[in-house]
Write a protein that holds these residues in place. Structure first.
Motif, PDB file in Angstrom:
ATOM      1  N   LEU A 122       0.831  -1.196   0.000  1.00 17.59           N
ATOM      2  CA  LEU A 122       0.000   0.000   0.000  1.00 17.59           C
ATOM      3  C   LEU A 122       0.871   1.254   0.000  1.00 17.59           C
ATOM      4  O   LEU A 122       0.570   2.232  -0.696  1.00 17.59           O
ATOM      5  CB  LEU A 122      -0.946  -0.011   1.201  1.00 17.59           C
ATOM      6  CG  LEU A 122      -2.076   0.992   1.194  1.00 17.59           C
ATOM      7  CD1 LEU A 122      -2.919   0.897  -0.064  1.00 17.59           C
ATOM      8  CD2 LEU A 122      -2.943   0.786   2.430  1.00 17.59           C
ATOM      9  N   GLY A 123       1.971   1.234   0.728  1.00 15.08           N
ATOM     10  CA  GLY A 123       2.901   2.360   0.723  1.00 15.08           C
ATOM     11  C   GLY A 123       3.517   2.584  -0.645  1.00 15.08           C
ATOM     12  O   GLY A 123       3.640   3.729  -1.109  1.00 15.08           O
ATOM     13  N   SER A 126       0.791   3.884  -2.980  1.00 13.22           N
ATOM     14  CA  SER A 126       0.426   5.254  -2.604  1.00 13.22           C
ATOM     15  C   SER A 126       1.467   6.249  -3.101  1.00 13.22           C
ATOM     16  O   SER A 126       1.123   7.339  -3.575  1.00 13.22           O
ATOM     17  CB  SER A 126       0.262   5.368  -1.088  1.00 13.22           C
ATOM     18  OG  SER A 126      -0.848   4.611  -0.659  1.00 13.22           O
ATOM     19  N   GLU A 129       0.859   6.709  -6.747  1.00 11.59           N
ATOM     20  CA  GLU A 129      -0.295   7.580  -7.002  1.00 11.59           C
ATOM     21  C   GLU A 129       0.031   9.041  -6.701  1.00 11.59           C
ATOM     22  O   GLU A 129      -0.445   9.931  -7.394  1.00 11.59           O
ATOM     23  CB  GLU A 129      -1.514   7.119  -6.206  1.00 11.59           C
ATOM     24  CG  GLU A 129      -2.148   5.902  -6.814  1.00 11.59           C
ATOM     25  CD  GLU A 129      -3.608   5.730  -6.440  1.00 11.59           C
ATOM     26  OE1 GLU A 129      -4.132   6.493  -5.595  1.00 11.59           O
ATOM     27  OE2 GLU A 129      -4.222   4.819  -7.010  1.00 11.59           O
ATOM     28  N   GLU A 130       0.838   9.260  -5.695  1.00  9.99           N
ATOM     29  CA  GLU A 130       1.237  10.641  -5.377  1.00  9.99           C
ATOM     30  C   GLU A 130       1.996  11.244  -6.553  1.00  9.99           C
ATOM     31  O   GLU A 130       1.753  12.389  -6.938  1.00  9.99           O
ATOM     32  CB  GLU A 130       2.073  10.673  -4.097  1.00  9.99           C
ATOM     33  CG  GLU A 130       2.429  12.056  -3.647  1.00  9.99           C
ATOM     34  CD  GLU A 130       1.228  12.965  -3.399  1.00  9.99           C
ATOM     35  OE1 GLU A 130       1.319  14.157  -3.753  1.00  9.99           O
ATOM     36  OE2 GLU A 130       0.205  12.502  -2.871  1.00  9.99           O
ATOM     37  N   ARG A 145     -11.788  10.978  -8.312  1.00 13.88           N
ATOM     38  CA  ARG A 145     -12.182   9.720  -7.678  1.00 13.88           C
ATOM     39  C   ARG A 145     -13.710   9.566  -7.710  1.00 13.88           C
ATOM     40  O   ARG A 145     -14.235   8.504  -8.036  1.00 13.88           O
ATOM     41  CB  ARG A 145     -11.667   9.703  -6.237  1.00 13.88           C
ATOM     42  CG  ARG A 145     -11.639   8.354  -5.587  1.00 13.88           C
ATOM     43  CD  ARG A 145     -11.001   8.418  -4.188  1.00 13.88           C
ATOM     44  NE  ARG A 145      -9.567   8.728  -4.243  1.00 13.88           N
ATOM     45  CZ  ARG A 145      -9.024   9.885  -3.844  1.00 13.88           C
ATOM     46  NH1 ARG A 145      -9.743  10.847  -3.327  1.00 13.88           N
ATOM     47  NH2 ARG A 145      -7.721  10.066  -3.934  1.00 13.88           N
TER      48      ARG A 145
END
Length: 158
Positions: A122-123, A126, A129-130, A145
């Motif tokens: 997930l990190g 994420s 995505e950032e 979203r």
């Protein structure tokens, strides 16, 4: 979206045939392909791709879920989940337990290692995505979203 990212996006879109530029689906496909490629690259450090990550995150967030329920939630074909579960199980990321009310159903529970790996994945995703959304404000991200969820949500899903 403003500044340099907007300019680059406009220049890239301008290279496409006009008939395609006017199609929302064309832009969705290009964005999706770009995202998937870079998401999988980001997940290489964890030795996983997006689908197994999605399955593990689902098991982690919904301990005791069945494979059929995962397929329904993630819109996967039941046959496609078998090798994904085999890969995750071989890595020791979840355990199977027979359903107490129906021994034909196996309930899936994350191991401590599975929860740790899910957080690591997930990190990584994420951070990807950032980078991908760096040109958007938080309000624009929320709106994107929201709009995408309207598009992919099937009738009757609220």
């Amino acid at each position: 979206m403003s500044g340099e990212p907007l300019k680059k996006a406009q220049e890239s879109a301008a290279e496409s045939p006009r008939a395609l530029r006017d199609l929302i689906g064309y832009h969705l496909k290009r964005a999706s392909a770009w995202d998937l490629h870079n998401a999988n690259a980001a997940l290489e450090a964890a030795g996983v791709r997006t689908v197994p990550m999605s399955v593990l995150l689902t098991i982690t967030e919904k301990p005791g879920i069945s494979s059929a329920e995962i397929c329904r939630i993630l819109r996967m074909q039941r046959a496609n989940i078998v090798p994904v579960l085999a890969e995750l199980e071989a890595r020791g990321l979840f355990l199977r337990e027979a359903d107490p009310d129906d021994n034909r159903i196996q309930r899936l529970f994350p191991t401590a290692k599975g929860r740790e790996e899910a957080q690591r994945m997930l990190g990584l995703i994420s951070a990807h995505e950032e980078r991908m959304l760096a040109g958007l404000t938080m309000a624009e991200r929320d709106e994107l979203r929201r709009m995408l969820a309207i598009i992919w949500r099937e009738d009757g899903e609220g």
